[in-house]
Design a protein around this motif. Structure first.
Motif, short mmCIF file in Angstrom:
data_model
loop_
_atom_site.label_atom_id
_atom_site.label_comp_id
_atom_site.label_asym_id
_atom_site.label_seq_id
_atom_site.Cartn_x
_atom_site.Cartn_y
_atom_site.Cartn_z
N ALA A 98 0.83 -1.21 0.00
CA ALA A 98 0.00 0.00 0.00
C ALA A 98 0.86 1.26 0.00
O ALA A 98 0.54 2.25 -0.68
CB ALA A 98 -0.93 -0.01 1.21
N ALA A 99 1.94 1.24 0.75
CA ALA A 99 2.82 2.41 0.81
C ALA A 99 3.56 2.62 -0.50
O ALA A 99 3.81 3.75 -0.92
CB ALA A 99 3.81 2.26 1.95
N ARG A 100 3.92 1.53 -1.16
CA ARG A 100 4.73 1.63 -2.38
C ARG A 100 3.90 1.97 -3.61
O ARG A 100 4.36 2.69 -4.49
CB ARG A 100 5.46 0.30 -2.60
N GLU A 101 2.67 1.49 -3.67
CA GLU A 101 1.91 1.59 -4.90
C GLU A 101 1.08 2.86 -5.02
O GLU A 101 0.74 3.27 -6.13
CB GLU A 101 0.99 0.37 -5.05
N ALA A 102 0.73 3.49 -3.90
CA ALA A 102 -0.08 4.71 -3.97
C ALA A 102 0.83 5.92 -4.13
O ALA A 102 1.69 6.18 -3.29
CB ALA A 102 -0.94 4.84 -2.72
N ASP B 297 0.08 9.06 -4.05
CA ASP B 297 -0.33 10.29 -3.36
C ASP B 297 -0.26 10.16 -1.84
O ASP B 297 -0.87 10.96 -1.13
CB ASP B 297 -1.75 10.67 -3.77
N VAL B 298 0.45 9.16 -1.31
CA VAL B 298 0.55 9.00 0.13
C VAL B 298 2.02 8.85 0.53
O VAL B 298 2.88 8.54 -0.29
CB VAL B 298 -0.26 7.79 0.66
N ASP B 299 2.26 9.07 1.82
CA ASP B 299 3.60 8.91 2.39
C ASP B 299 3.75 7.60 3.14
O ASP B 299 4.82 7.34 3.70
CB ASP B 299 3.89 10.07 3.36
N ARG C 86 -9.56 3.68 14.28
CA ARG C 86 -8.40 4.49 14.62
C ARG C 86 -7.17 3.97 13.89
O ARG C 86 -7.00 2.78 13.69
CB ARG C 86 -8.14 4.47 16.13
N ARG C 87 -6.28 4.89 13.53
CA ARG C 87 -5.05 4.51 12.84
C ARG C 87 -3.96 4.17 13.85
O ARG C 87 -3.76 4.90 14.82
CB ARG C 87 -4.60 5.63 11.91
N GLN C 88 -3.26 3.09 13.58
CA GLN C 88 -2.16 2.65 14.43
C GLN C 88 -0.85 3.10 13.79
O GLN C 88 -0.31 2.42 12.91
CB GLN C 88 -2.18 1.12 14.58
N LEU C 89 -0.32 4.22 14.24
CA LEU C 89 0.91 4.75 13.66
C LEU C 89 2.10 3.84 13.95
O LEU C 89 3.12 3.91 13.26
CB LEU C 89 1.19 6.15 14.20
N LEU C 90 1.99 3.01 14.97
CA LEU C 90 3.07 2.08 15.32
C LEU C 90 2.90 0.74 14.64
O LEU C 90 3.49 -0.26 15.06
CB LEU C 90 3.18 1.92 16.83
N ALA C 91 2.12 0.71 13.59
CA ALA C 91 2.02 -0.47 12.72
C ALA C 91 1.78 0.06 11.32
O ALA C 91 0.65 0.14 10.86
CB ALA C 91 0.91 -1.41 13.16
N GLY C 92 2.85 0.45 10.68
CA GLY C 92 2.70 1.06 9.36
C GLY C 92 3.96 0.96 8.53
O GLY C 92 5.06 0.71 9.05
N ALA C 93 3.79 1.15 7.23
CA ALA C 93 4.90 1.21 6.29
C ALA C 93 5.00 2.64 5.77
O ALA C 93 3.99 3.21 5.32
CB ALA C 93 4.69 0.23 5.14
N LEU D 11 0.88 12.77 12.13
CA LEU D 11 -0.35 12.94 11.36
C LEU D 11 -0.42 14.31 10.69
O LEU D 11 -1.07 14.47 9.66
CB LEU D 11 -1.57 12.73 12.26
N ASP D 12 0.23 15.29 11.28
CA ASP D 12 0.23 16.63 10.71
C ASP D 12 1.20 16.76 9.55
O ASP D 12 1.13 17.73 8.79
CB ASP D 12 0.59 17.67 11.78
N GLU D 13 2.10 15.79 9.43
CA GLU D 13 3.17 15.89 8.43
C GLU D 13 3.04 14.90 7.29
O GLU D 13 3.68 15.08 6.24
CB GLU D 13 4.54 15.68 9.12
N LEU D 14 2.25 13.83 7.47
CA LEU D 14 2.22 12.73 6.50
C LEU D 14 0.82 12.47 5.98
O LEU D 14 -0.17 12.60 6.70
CB LEU D 14 2.76 11.45 7.13
N ARG D 15 0.72 12.06 4.72
CA ARG D 15 -0.53 11.58 4.13
C ARG D 15 -0.50 10.05 4.19
O ARG D 15 0.40 9.43 3.60
CB ARG D 15 -0.65 12.05 2.69
N LEU D 16 -1.46 9.46 4.87
CA LEU D 16 -1.39 8.04 5.15
C LEU D 16 -2.64 7.30 4.68
O LEU D 16 -3.76 7.73 4.96
CB LEU D 16 -1.21 7.80 6.65
N ALA D 17 -2.43 6.22 3.97
CA ALA D 17 -3.52 5.30 3.64
C ALA D 17 -3.76 4.38 4.84
O ALA D 17 -2.93 4.30 5.75
CB ALA D 17 -3.16 4.47 2.41
#
Length: 207
Positions: free
Chosen positions: A116-120, A122-124, A134-141, A166-172
């Motif tokens: 998901a991180a590699r193919e999109a 428009d996201v970071d 809720r988003r788990q920032l401690l489980a992400g690529a 969250l203020d700095e990154l666009r996350l799927a």
């Protein structure tokens, strides 16, 4: 570790020390389905080019993936500082951040996050979503360069919360309430143990 020729991501496992809610025990060494949580999380990221563990060095069983150990500066200065320390040892374009107290993570989830991180375009990065959305920032690529820019914008990471990202990154979001369970309390740990022992006790993923 995984095939050095094909792995295109690194993993940073955040594994701080003692936990007040667990009576001062080394939480990540507590067992889930007979295996320490730290061992289970490291195993989930075993296909990575490099596995970095941020926290006090602990013994790992024979056959465990080779890991590099490092610490926050100063030690025990929070998860954002731990991410910054781990990132220094990562060279791949995608960096997977995993909390050491999320024992239901597995290699399938890690691959989904990386994809998901590699193919999109428009996201970071991409993070897990839990049962409440809720988003788990401690489980992400995360895209490594985006994560570096975000940390630079935040400044000194000591004792600061992960939510500042969250203020700095666009996350799927990759929605998986089972894998997103973190063991912050003994009740969470008991639930994780039940789910790991009996996979049918909870839904695997949202569709």
């Amino acid at each position: 570790m995984g095939d050095q020729g094909t792995a295109d991501f690194d993993v940073v496992v955040l594994a701080g020390g003692t936990a007040r809610r667990f009576g001062g025990a080394d939480k990540v060494l507590l067992p889930v389905a007979g295996r320490p949580m730290l061992e289970r999380v490291i195993g989930a990221g075993a296909a990575a080019r490099t596995v970095v563990v941020v926290g006090p060095q602990r013994p790992l069983p024979t056959g465990a993936p080779t890991v590099r150990w490092t610490r926050e500066r100063p030690a025990d200065s929070g998860p954002l500082a731990a991410v910054a320390a781990g990132l220094e040892l990562c060279g791949s374009a995608i960096v997977v951040i995993l909390a050491g107290d999320m024992p239901l993570l597995d290699s399938t989830v890690v691959r989904q996050l990386v994809q998901a991180a590699r193919e999109a375009s428009d996201v970071d990065g991409a993070v897990l979503g839990d049962a409440e959305g809720r988003r788990q920032l401690l489980a992400g690529a995360y895209v490594r360069d985006s994560l570096r820019r975000a940390l630079a914008a935040i400044g000194d990471p000591r004792d600061l919360p992960m939510r500042l990202l969250l203020d700095e990154l666009r996350l799927a979001t990759v929605r998986d309430p089972r894998a997103a369970l973190d063991c912050d309390t003994p009740e969470n740990l008991a639930r994780a143990d039940e789910m790991a022992t009996n996979p049918l006790s909870a839904p695997r993923r949202w569709e």
